[in-house]
Design a protein around this motif. Structure first.
Motif, PDB file in Angstrom:
ATOM      1  N   LEU A 167       0.863  -1.175   0.000  1.00 13.55           N
ATOM      2  CA  LEU A 167       0.000   0.000   0.000  1.00 13.55           C
ATOM      3  C   LEU A 167       0.899   1.224   0.000  1.00 13.55           C
ATOM      4  CD1 LEU A 167      -2.861   1.266   0.271  1.00 13.55           C
ATOM      5  CD2 LEU A 167      -2.492   1.219   2.761  1.00 13.55           C
ATOM      6  N   VAL A 168       0.721   2.095  -0.988  1.00 12.13           N
ATOM      7  CA  VAL A 168       1.519   3.311  -1.092  1.00 12.13           C
ATOM      8  C   VAL A 168       0.608   4.505  -0.818  1.00 12.13           C
ATOM      9  CG1 VAL A 168       2.928   4.765  -2.595  1.00 12.13           C
ATOM     10  CG2 VAL A 168       3.087   2.268  -2.766  1.00 12.13           C
ATOM     11  N   VAL A 169       0.967   5.283   0.194  1.00 12.63           N
ATOM     12  CA  VAL A 169       0.178   6.450   0.577  1.00 12.63           C
ATOM     13  C   VAL A 169       0.995   7.697   0.234  1.00 12.63           C
ATOM     14  CG1 VAL A 169      -1.038   7.630   2.438  1.00 12.63           C
ATOM     15  CG2 VAL A 169      -0.841   5.121   2.455  1.00 12.63           C
ATOM     16  N   VAL A 170       0.514   8.477  -0.715  1.00 10.48           N
ATOM     17  CA  VAL A 170       1.193   9.707  -1.107  1.00 10.48           C
ATOM     18  C   VAL A 170       0.475  10.882  -0.453  1.00 10.48           C
ATOM     19  CG1 VAL A 170       1.957  11.194  -2.993  1.00 10.48           C
ATOM     20  CG2 VAL A 170       1.896   8.697  -3.313  1.00 10.48           C
ATOM     21  N   TYR A 171       1.180  11.578   0.425  1.00  9.29           N
ATOM     22  CA  TYR A 171       0.652  12.792   1.048  1.00  9.29           C
ATOM     23  C   TYR A 171       0.970  13.948   0.100  1.00  9.29           C
ATOM     24  CZ  TYR A 171       0.058  10.298   5.507  1.00  9.29           C
ATOM     25  OH  TYR A 171      -0.335   9.432   6.499  1.00  9.29           O
ATOM     26  N   ASP A 172       0.004  14.296  -0.701  1.00  8.94           N
ATOM     27  CA  ASP A 172       0.221  15.248  -1.797  1.00  8.94           C
ATOM     28  C   ASP A 172      -0.318  16.623  -1.424  1.00  8.94           C
ATOM     29  OD1 ASP A 172       0.538  16.576  -4.159  1.00  8.94           O
ATOM     30  OD2 ASP A 172      -0.885  15.359  -5.307  1.00  8.94           O
ATOM     31  N   ASP A 173       0.596  17.511  -1.008  1.00  7.96           N
ATOM     32  CA  ASP A 173       0.188  18.896  -0.727  1.00  7.96           C
ATOM     33  C   ASP A 173       0.692  19.849  -1.806  1.00  7.96           C
ATOM     34  OD1 ASP A 173       2.884  18.944  -0.193  1.00  7.96           O
ATOM     35  OD2 ASP A 173       2.710  19.665   1.863  1.00  7.96           O
ATOM     36  N   ALA A 174       1.172  19.277  -2.925  1.00 12.70           N
ATOM     37  CA  ALA A 174       1.619  20.061  -4.083  1.00 12.70           C
ATOM     38  C   ALA A 174       2.740  21.036  -3.718  1.00 12.70           C
ATOM     39  CB  ALA A 174       0.458  20.795  -4.733  1.00 12.70           C
ATOM     40  N   GLY A 175       3.670  20.551  -2.903  1.00  7.44           N
ATOM     41  CA  GLY A 175       4.794  21.411  -2.551  1.00  7.44           C
ATOM     42  C   GLY A 175       5.734  20.735  -1.591  1.00  7.44           C
ATOM     43  N   TYR A 176       6.833  21.423  -1.291  1.00  7.26           N
ATOM     44  CA  TYR A 176       7.771  20.956  -0.280  1.00  7.26           C
ATOM     45  C   TYR A 176       7.321  21.540   1.051  1.00  7.26           C
ATOM     46  CZ  TYR A 176      10.842  19.336  -4.022  1.00  7.26           C
ATOM     47  OH  TYR A 176      11.366  18.678  -5.099  1.00  7.26           O
ATOM     48  N   GLY A 177       6.519  20.751   1.786  1.00 10.14           N
ATOM     49  CA  GLY A 177       5.843  21.260   2.970  1.00 10.14           C
ATOM     50  C   GLY A 177       6.788  21.734   4.062  1.00 10.14           C
ATOM     51  N   PHE A 178       7.822  20.981   4.324  1.00  9.96           N
ATOM     52  CA  PHE A 178       8.741  21.373   5.393  1.00  9.96           C
ATOM     53  C   PHE A 178       9.361  22.728   5.090  1.00  9.96           C
ATOM     54  CE2 PHE A 178      12.686  21.632   7.683  1.00  9.96           C
ATOM     55  CZ  PHE A 178      12.438  21.021   8.902  1.00  9.96           C
ATOM     56  N   GLU A 179       9.827  22.885   3.864  1.00  8.58           N
ATOM     57  CA  GLU A 179      10.469  24.145   3.480  1.00  8.58           C
ATOM     58  C   GLU A 179       9.479  25.306   3.499  1.00  8.58           C
ATOM     59  OE1 GLU A 179      13.144  21.017   2.655  1.00  8.58           O
ATOM     60  OE2 GLU A 179      11.027  21.230   2.095  1.00  8.58           O
ATOM     61  N   GLU A 180       8.243  25.024   3.106  1.00  9.24           N
ATOM     62  CA  GLU A 180       7.244  26.095   3.134  1.00  9.24           C
ATOM     63  C   GLU A 180       6.972  26.582   4.552  1.00  9.24           C
ATOM     64  OE1 GLU A 180       3.780  24.801   1.029  1.00  9.24           O
ATOM     65  OE2 GLU A 180       4.601  25.420  -0.913  1.00  9.24           O
ATOM     66  N   HIS A 181       6.780  25.631   5.472  1.00  7.13           N
ATOM     67  CA  HIS A 181       6.474  26.020   6.846  1.00  7.13           C
ATOM     68  C   HIS A 181       7.691  26.639   7.539  1.00  7.13           C
ATOM     69  CE1 HIS A 181       2.570  24.242   6.524  1.00  7.13           C
ATOM     70  NE2 HIS A 181       3.030  23.016   6.374  1.00  7.13           N
ATOM     71  N   MET A 182       8.860  26.143   7.210  1.00  3.78           N
ATOM     72  CA  MET A 182      10.063  26.608   7.883  1.00  3.78           C
ATOM     73  C   MET A 182      10.598  27.926   7.316  1.00  3.78           C
ATOM     74  SD  MET A 182      12.559  26.059  10.143  1.00  3.78           S
ATOM     75  CE  MET A 182      12.742  24.328  10.557  1.00  3.78           C
ATOM     76  N   TYR A 183      10.599  28.045   5.985  1.00  2.00           N
ATOM     77  CA  TYR A 183      11.364  29.135   5.382  1.00  2.00           C
ATOM     78  C   TYR A 183      10.548  30.249   4.719  1.00  2.00           C
ATOM     79  CZ  TYR A 183      15.287  26.069   6.290  1.00  2.00           C
ATOM     80  OH  TYR A 183      16.209  25.283   6.913  1.00  2.00           O
ATOM     81  N   LEU A 184       9.300  29.994   4.379  1.00  2.00           N
ATOM     82  CA  LEU A 184       8.524  31.098   3.812  1.00  2.00           C
ATOM     83  C   LEU A 184       8.406  32.264   4.790  1.00  2.00           C
ATOM     84  CD1 LEU A 184       5.658  29.476   1.684  1.00  2.00           C
ATOM     85  CD2 LEU A 184       7.949  30.216   0.986  1.00  2.00           C
ATOM     86  N   PRO A 185       8.207  31.991   6.093  1.00  2.00           N
ATOM     87  CA  PRO A 185       8.170  33.129   7.020  1.00  2.00           C
ATOM     88  C   PRO A 185       9.501  33.884   7.105  1.00  2.00           C
ATOM     89  CG  PRO A 185       7.140  31.202   8.012  1.00  2.00           C
ATOM     90  CD  PRO A 185       7.832  30.732   6.766  1.00  2.00           C
ATOM     91  N   GLN A 186      10.583  33.234   6.628  1.00  2.00           N
ATOM     92  CA  GLN A 186      11.891  33.878   6.664  1.00  2.00           C
ATOM     93  C   GLN A 186      12.219  34.592   5.358  1.00  2.00           C
ATOM     94  OE1 GLN A 186      15.063  31.355   8.273  1.00  2.00           O
ATOM     95  NE2 GLN A 186      13.517  29.970   9.123  1.00  2.00           N
TER      96      GLN A 186
END
Length: 549
Positions: free
Chosen positions: A459-478
């Motif tokens: 079973l393959v579960v793809v968490y697809d948020d259409a982006g690099y989530g970690f980088e968005e949450h970490m670095y967009l505010p910067q």
């Protein structure tokens, strides 16, 4: 006489290697033929990096040495990311590949030995046909006993060279057993434990590799201690009613609170890295931390005391000493039994505000719903990315072999689908459940084809948020440019069907009925869930690091 390729292939098989993963080319195709002729099962990967990740995952899931085989030059360089991850994870794999001729390098050759040194992998170049069998057998023993990758290089002008017959007469190369700690070594630790009121035993992957689980449970019960593990050793104390689960950013708030109460922590076979300690947040600053570690020169910054030795050997001697000196039993368990029960209930018992909507599902809602559909006996394979929190929080593993966390040691992504192949091949008795973000899934997409071709249920579960989530949450505010982290939506379901998998697009929990139908029909082949998740939910571990809680 056998050729060098034939002698090496047969020796690997005779050394107990049962499976190889690879991509063939001029530098390894004859050696690969020798492997299959000797009865080694072979899985053809689509990329050499994938082949290495498969061999690594096979070892993690089974404890058995596997082979990754590639041609020379680009075949070897393509393995480097996965190979570095295997080296840092201390996985027993053998990289069998071509190399430059002994007569001198060709224009397209690179210094492969220097490359191996750069990623911390021992290289064995088979330049003497007369000792090739001995060197090959020794390489397997080193990989198996020392838990490390070993590279075997086949010079291009010796592959067809005749090798004298007969078996190796050299004595087996056996890794030296670590000396158990003597009484004097244990005195400082015993002094710490004698005054402990709230002791916590923390086990890492080293404790699992040493087979220390049973004796650590006995030691903890004698001390009245609570138990916890690192992420990589999850499930080691699964059967104890006093286990708090995983220590670090994935711990539920009730479990983290109890870990923070500990006045003494004894860590067996754990590096005590920043992830396990959640950036220093998980333990009270006044807590005394003791690290039981095999490797010389390895000392965690947080460790107040270090005991050198094998986790099992030290635990056995420590238990004997605790009994002989009649150390007191802590009453922590009795005093905090209700809190322990709450902690053991985990994240599943904690409500969340469902952020699903506009055709996208909250990743917490998704993962909790899937938890009810998965068998307990499973191998969870994780790629890297922000999404890793959700499976780690809601899908406990049966034992450390039930988790293959690819890329964690080297901080990479894109190895999860390949890791699923190695896990599925190695443990057909467990359902392989692979979780990946859209970034990692696209990076490792060719190995979805390999997974389908393997014929193993997965079973393959793809968490697809259409982006690099970690980088968005970490670095967009910067001040990072959002154009560098976000992408158009990918239709993974259609891609998966094109590669021969069954696939469903998931936008709500109702869409997960397909998983139940798949299980009811015996889990035929590969099922891919293209899960369109909301991108605004920040994982608790990251929210803590960002100061958003």
């Amino acid at each position: 006489m056998s050729t060098l390729a034939e002698a090496v292939g047969k020796t690997l098989a005779d050394s107990g290697v049962r499976h190889a993963f690879g991509v063939v080319g001029g530098g390894n195709i004859l050696a690969t033929a020798a492997l299959t002729a000797a009865g080694v099962h072979y899985t053809a990967a689509r990329h050499e990096g994938g082949a290495m990740a498969m061999a690594d995952a096979y070892f993690r899931a089974t404890g058995e040495v596997a082979i990754c085989t590639t041609t020379h030059g680009p075949g070897v360089t393509n393995t480097v990311t996965a190979l570095a991850d295997a080296a840092k994870n201390r996985s027993g794999v053998v990289l069998l590949c071509g190399d430059a001729p002994v007569s001198g390098p060709r224009p397209h050759d690179v210094d492969q030995s220097a490359l191996m040194e750069a990623v911390g992998v021992r290289a064995v170049r088979l330049t003497d046909p007369e000792t090739a069998r001995e060197a090959t057998a020794a390489a397997v023993r080193t990989a198996r006993d020392a838990h490390c990758p070993v590279a075997l290089f086949l010079p291009g002008d010796l592959i067809g060279h005749p090798v004298p017959g007969g078996e190796s007469r050299t004595a087996p190369v056996v890794a030296s057993a670590p000396a158990p700690a003597d009484d004097q070594d244990l005195d400082p630790l015993l002094a710490v434990l004698s005054s402990a009121r709230r002791p916590l035993l923390l086990a890492g992957l080293g404790a699992w590799h040493a087979g220390a689980g049973k004796v650590l449970r006995e030691l903890g019960d004698r001390l009245g201690a609570l138990f916890a593990t690192t992420v990589m050793a999850g499930g080691l104390f699964r059967d104890s009613p006093w286990s708090l689960g995983v220590c670090g950013g994935f711990a539920s708030p009730p479990a983290a609170a109890l870990m923070g109460e500990a006045d003494v922590v004894v860590a067996f076979g754990a590096s005590l890295d920043t992830f396990t300690l959640h950036g220093g947040r998980i333990l009270d600053p006044a807590t005394t931390v003791v690290q039981v570690e095999l490797a010389e020169g390895t000392r965690a910054q947080r460790a107040d005391l270090v005991v050198r030795g094998d986790a099992h050997a030290v635990a056995v001697r420590l238990l004997d000493a605790v009994r002989a000196r009649e150390l007191p039993v802590s009453d922590w368990r009795d005093r905090r039994a209700p809190a322990v029960a709450e902690a053991r209930a985990g994240w599943a018992a904690l409500a969340h505000d469902d952020a699903s909507g506009s055709g996208r599902i909250d990743p917490r809602t998704l993962t909790r719903a899937l938890a009810e559909l998965l068998p307990e006996e499973r191998t969870l394979v994780l790629d890297g990315g922000h999404f890793i929190a959700w499976p780690s929080m809601y899908w406990p593993v049966p034992d450390p072999a039930g988790l293959v966390f690819t890329g964690a040691a080297f901080q990479s992504i894109g190895l999860g689908l390949a890791g699923a192949v190695g896990a599925a091949v190695g443990r057909p008795d467990r359902l392989t459940v692979a979780a990946a973000g859209d970034g990692g899934a696209l990076m490792g997409l060719p190995e979805l084809d390999t997974l389908v071709r393997s014929g193993r249920p997965a079973l393959v579960v793809v968490y697809d948020d259409a982006g690099y989530g970690f980088e968005e949450h970490m670095y967009l505010p910067q001040g990072a440019d959002p154009a560098t982290t976000s992408f158009a939506d990918t239709d993974f379901a259609t891609v998966a069907r094109g590669l021969g998998a069954a696939a469903v697009t998931v936008r709500s929990a109702d869409d997960l009925a397909a998983v139940r139908e798949w299980r009811d029909t015996g889990c035929p082949g590969t099922l891919v869930l293209d899960c369109k998740v909301t991108d605004g939910v920040v994982a608790p571990f990251l929210a803590d690091l960002l100061g958003r809680t």
